[in-house]
Design a protein around this motif. Structure first.
Motif, PDB file in Angstrom:
ATOM      1  N   TYR A  18      -3.017  11.463  -1.286  1.00 16.87           N
ATOM      2  CA  TYR A  18      -3.721  10.196  -1.561  1.00 16.87           C
ATOM      3  C   TYR A  18      -2.943   9.347  -2.555  1.00 16.87           C
ATOM      4  CZ  TYR A  18      -7.310   6.995  -3.243  1.00 16.87           C
ATOM      5  OH  TYR A  18      -8.009   5.869  -3.618  1.00 16.87           O
ATOM      6  N   SER A  19      -2.385   9.999  -3.571  1.00 14.34           N
ATOM      7  CA  SER A  19      -1.633   9.281  -4.588  1.00 14.34           C
ATOM      8  C   SER A  19      -0.425   8.583  -3.987  1.00 14.34           C
ATOM      9  CB  SER A  19      -1.190  10.251  -5.688  1.00 14.34           C
ATOM     10  OG  SER A  19      -0.393   9.584  -6.654  1.00 14.34           O
ATOM     11  N   ARG A  21       0.076   7.712  -0.771  1.00 21.25           N
ATOM     12  CA  ARG A  21      -0.286   6.706   0.228  1.00 21.25           C
ATOM     13  C   ARG A  21      -0.891   5.451  -0.395  1.00 21.25           C
ATOM     14  NH1 ARG A  21       0.515   8.563   5.248  1.00 21.25           N
ATOM     15  NH2 ARG A  21       0.543  10.829   5.589  1.00 21.25           N
ATOM     16  N   THR A  22      -1.472   5.562  -1.553  1.00 17.40           N
ATOM     17  CA  THR A  22      -2.092   4.395  -2.195  1.00 17.40           C
ATOM     18  C   THR A  22      -1.222   3.777  -3.274  1.00 17.40           C
ATOM     19  OG1 THR A  22      -3.273   5.831  -3.770  1.00 17.40           O
ATOM     20  CG2 THR A  22      -4.419   5.217  -1.717  1.00 17.40           C
ATOM     21  N   THR A  25       2.532   0.124  -0.229  1.00 14.73           N
ATOM     22  CA  THR A  25       2.455   0.098   1.229  1.00 14.73           C
ATOM     23  C   THR A  25       3.674   0.799   1.829  1.00 14.73           C
ATOM     24  OG1 THR A  25       3.680  -1.983   1.481  1.00 14.73           O
ATOM     25  CG2 THR A  25       1.297  -2.138   1.098  1.00 14.73           C
TER      26      THR A  25
END
Length: 219
Positions: A18-19, A21-22, A25
């Motif tokens: 998650y880290s 991918r966020t 971009t």
């Protein structure tokens, strides 16, 4: 001050994907990793340029003909500026639509002419594509021009697909690397140090006797 509720080591490790991918971009990550990449081949670039050049030549007389036709319907049209804007607002129904189309087609012709002078083939493709999408059948485009629009779009889509595939690969590699990094004791120790620095920030008091590089810990 209330202590921050930090995630456990297991939670921190589970949050690795998650880290990544966020954080940014896929396009931003790819540009950082491979900033000079080109996603079209030389042959595709040459073909695109040739198509755009011919499309500009074919579109200009079509635009000129339609612009002349619409201008005849508006002999009272102000030259430009605020007077023209106020004039358009007062129109109704089909006359309003025709006046808006006239302004749009004039702008399109200017943009195509400028893009052809500057070798901006992508802008030509965009403008002729607008003509293809929004002004047929009022403006009759020949089959060759229609085919050129579709081919330029296909070339653009091919380059975009290569870009997106590369961006996805970069993200997946970054996710795998971050998962592996967070599984190490060294990374966890660094994370604990980071948390401690956030929970107990250091400030520098101007004029204090202590070393400004060390500062004073707030308690």
């Amino acid at each position: 001050m209330t202590a921050r509720a930090w995630p456990s080591r297991e939670e921190w490790q589970a949050n690795a994907e998650y880290s990544v991918r966020t954080f940014c971009t896929p396009t931003e990550r790819l540009a950082h990793v491979n900033p000079d990449a080109v996603w079209s081949t030389l042959a595709e670039d040459v073909e695109f340029e040739e198509l755009a050049t011919e499309a500009a030549k074919a579109a200009r007389p079509l635009l000129t003909e339609e612009i002349a036709r619409l201008r005849q319907a508006f002999p009272d049209r102000p030259a430009a500026g605020r007077a023209r804007s106020l004039w358009v607002i007062e129109l109704e129904g089909q006359r309003y639509d025709d006046a808006c189309n006239l302004g749009a087609l004039e702008e399109m012709r200017r943009n195509i002419q400028r893009a052809a002078r500057n070798g901006n083939w992508g802008e030509i493709a965009w403008e002729v594509g607008r003509l293809f999408d929004h002004y047929r059948p009022a403006i009759t485009m020949g089959q060759a021009l229609c085919d050129a629009v579709l081919r330029m779009r296909a070339l653009t889509a091919t380059a975009r697909r290569r870009h997106d595939e590369a961006a996805d690969a970069v993200v997946e590699a970054a996710v795998a690397a971050e998962i592996a990094r967070r599984a190490t004791d060294e990374a966890w120790a660094q994370q604990l140090e980071r948390r401690a620095s956030i929970d107990s920030p250091r400030v520098i008091r101007v004029g204090a006797q202590t070393s400004p590089s060390k500062g004073d810990q707030v308690t």
